[in-house]
Design a protein around this motif. Sequence first.
Motif, PDB file in Angstrom:
ATOM      1  N   GLU A  33       6.840 -14.351  10.439  1.00 42.86           N
ATOM      2  CA  GLU A  33       7.855 -13.756   9.571  1.00 42.86           C
ATOM      3  C   GLU A  33       7.444 -14.068   8.140  1.00 42.86           C
ATOM      4  OE1 GLU A  33      12.326 -14.962   8.474  1.00 42.86           O
ATOM      5  OE2 GLU A  33      12.114 -14.311  10.559  1.00 42.86           O
ATOM      6  N   VAL A  35       7.546 -12.549   3.879  1.00 45.86           N
ATOM      7  CA  VAL A  35       8.095 -11.611   2.898  1.00 45.86           C
ATOM      8  C   VAL A  35       7.084 -11.288   1.811  1.00 45.86           C
ATOM      9  CG1 VAL A  35      10.470 -12.338   3.302  1.00 45.86           C
ATOM     10  CG2 VAL A  35       9.092 -13.496   1.547  1.00 45.86           C
ATOM     11  N   ASP A  54      14.670  -1.917  18.677  1.00 44.72           N
ATOM     12  CA  ASP A  54      14.917  -1.238  17.404  1.00 44.72           C
ATOM     13  C   ASP A  54      14.991   0.279  17.631  1.00 44.72           C
ATOM     14  OD1 ASP A  54      14.938  -0.234  14.820  1.00 44.72           O
ATOM     15  OD2 ASP A  54      13.600  -1.781  14.051  1.00 44.72           O
ATOM     16  N   ARG A 246       8.000   1.456   5.444  1.00 52.00           N
ATOM     17  CA  ARG A 246       9.339   1.010   5.043  1.00 52.00           C
ATOM     18  C   ARG A 246       9.550  -0.477   5.336  1.00 52.00           C
ATOM     19  NH1 ARG A 246      13.604   5.785   6.911  1.00 52.00           N
ATOM     20  NH2 ARG A 246      12.951   7.351   5.355  1.00 52.00           N
ATOM     21  N   ALA A 247       9.092  -0.915   6.517  1.00 56.19           N
ATOM     22  CA  ALA A 247       9.267  -2.318   6.878  1.00 56.19           C
ATOM     23  C   ALA A 247       8.504  -3.228   5.925  1.00 56.19           C
ATOM     24  CB  ALA A 247       8.817  -2.554   8.317  1.00 56.19           C
ATOM     25  N   GLN A 250       9.441  -1.727   1.606  1.00 62.39           N
ATOM     26  CA  GLN A 250      10.824  -1.549   1.178  1.00 62.39           C
ATOM     27  C   GLN A 250      11.699  -2.724   1.596  1.00 62.39           C
ATOM     28  OE1 GLN A 250      12.292   2.278   2.487  1.00 62.39           O
ATOM     29  NE2 GLN A 250      10.890   3.421   1.165  1.00 62.39           N
ATOM     30  N   ARG A 251      11.405  -3.301   2.772  1.00 64.83           N
ATOM     31  CA  ARG A 251      12.207  -4.433   3.255  1.00 64.83           C
ATOM     32  C   ARG A 251      11.438  -5.751   3.215  1.00 64.83           C
ATOM     33  NH1 ARG A 251      13.212  -0.610   7.433  1.00 64.83           N
ATOM     34  NH2 ARG A 251      12.073  -1.908   8.922  1.00 64.83           N
ATOM     35  N   GLN A 252      10.160  -5.717   2.811  1.00 63.48           N
ATOM     36  CA  GLN A 252       9.319  -6.913   2.732  1.00 63.48           C
ATOM     37  C   GLN A 252       9.264  -7.680   4.051  1.00 63.48           C
ATOM     38  OE1 GLN A 252      11.453  -6.212  -0.150  1.00 63.48           O
ATOM     39  NE2 GLN A 252       9.567  -5.158  -0.706  1.00 63.48           N
ATOM     40  N   GLN A 253       9.253  -6.961   5.157  1.00 61.29           N
ATOM     41  CA  GLN A 253       9.106  -7.576   6.476  1.00 61.29           C
ATOM     42  C   GLN A 253       7.668  -7.352   6.946  1.00 61.29           C
ATOM     43  OE1 GLN A 253      12.194  -5.382   8.547  1.00 61.29           O
ATOM     44  NE2 GLN A 253      13.652  -7.049   8.285  1.00 61.29           N
ATOM     45  N   TYR A 256       6.891  -7.993  10.665  1.00 65.83           N
ATOM     46  CA  TYR A 256       7.470  -6.934  11.499  1.00 65.83           C
ATOM     47  C   TYR A 256       6.663  -5.656  11.381  1.00 65.83           C
ATOM     48  CZ  TYR A 256      11.362  -4.570  13.863  1.00 65.83           C
ATOM     49  OH  TYR A 256      12.151  -3.884  14.745  1.00 65.83           O
TER      50      TYR A 256
END
Length: 285
Positions: A33, A35, A54, A246-247, A250-253, A256
Motif C-alpha cells: 500500500e 501513496v 471491486d 485513476r487508481a 487520481q487516488r494515489q493508490q 492497488y
Amino acid sequence: MWAPYAFIAPFYVLYVLFMIVPILVACGLSLTEWVGLGTPKFVGLRNFLDLARDTSFHTALANSTLYVLVSVFVVVPCALLLAQALHTRGLRARDLFRVTFFVPMVLSPIVIALVYSLLLDTQYGLVNSVLKALFGGGGVDWIGDPDWAKSTVAVVVLWRWVGYLTIFFLAALQAVPRDLYEAAELDGAGAIRSFFTVTLPSIQPVTAFVVVTSFIGAAQLFDEPYLITNGGPGEATLSVAMFVYRAAFQRQQFGYAAAAGLVLFVVVFAVSQLLNRLLAIGRAE
C-alpha cells in the motif's frame, strides 16, 4: 568468441531494463500500500482480494472485453475486406485511397477526440443536425447516454484502427501468387470461392498476427475512452487501463493500481499465448 554476444547484448540489456525490471517492480508494488511518498507498506494479497470485490474493476473488465470483441470481430474483418477492395485490379486512385484510410492512424488522439466531440455534440453537433434534418426528433446523446457512449467509442476505434490494419493485409495480399488464382479460375471458382480457398489460407500468418496485436491493443485501450468520454457517463466506458490510471494518479493508490495492471498483464499474456497456439503463430508447417 565473444563478438556475437557483444552484438546481441544491447537488446537483452534494454529488454531487462525496460521489460523485466518494470514487471518485477510492479509485482512487488502490487503487494504493498503506497501513496507515492514514504515507504510502501506490505499488505500481501489484500489488493488482489479487494480487486475481486471491486465493482468498478468488474465494469472495467467487461468494457475492455467489449472493446476486444469489437476490435477482433469487427475491426479486423473490415480491414481485411477494405484491403481486398483496394487490392482489386483496375481500381483508380488506389494510392489516394490507401493514404486516406491510413490518415487516422497518424493523427493525434487529442485531435481525434476534439473532432468527434464537435461532431457528436448533443445540441450543436453535425451528426445530430443531419439526423434532425432528415428524421426530426431531439437528437441522440452520443456521449452522455451509457449505451450510446459505448457505441461511440467502438466507432472511433473502428475508424482509427481499420486503416492501419489494412496496410498489413494489403502487404499480405500482394504476396499471394497470381498462379493460385488462375488455377482456381480454371477449376471454376468464382470471386467468393477464391477468397475463401486461396486468399484466406495464403494470408493466414498475417491474419493471425493482426488478430493477436488487435487483441492486445484493445485490451490496453486508453486514449479513446479517456479523451472522448473520460470513462463516462459514470463508468459506462471505463477500460482497465483507465482504471489503473485513476487508481494511481487520481487516488494515489499505487499498490492497488499495480495489482490491477498485473491482472491485466496476466490475462493479456495468457490469452495471447492461447491465440498463438490456436492460430499456429510461429509454428512450422
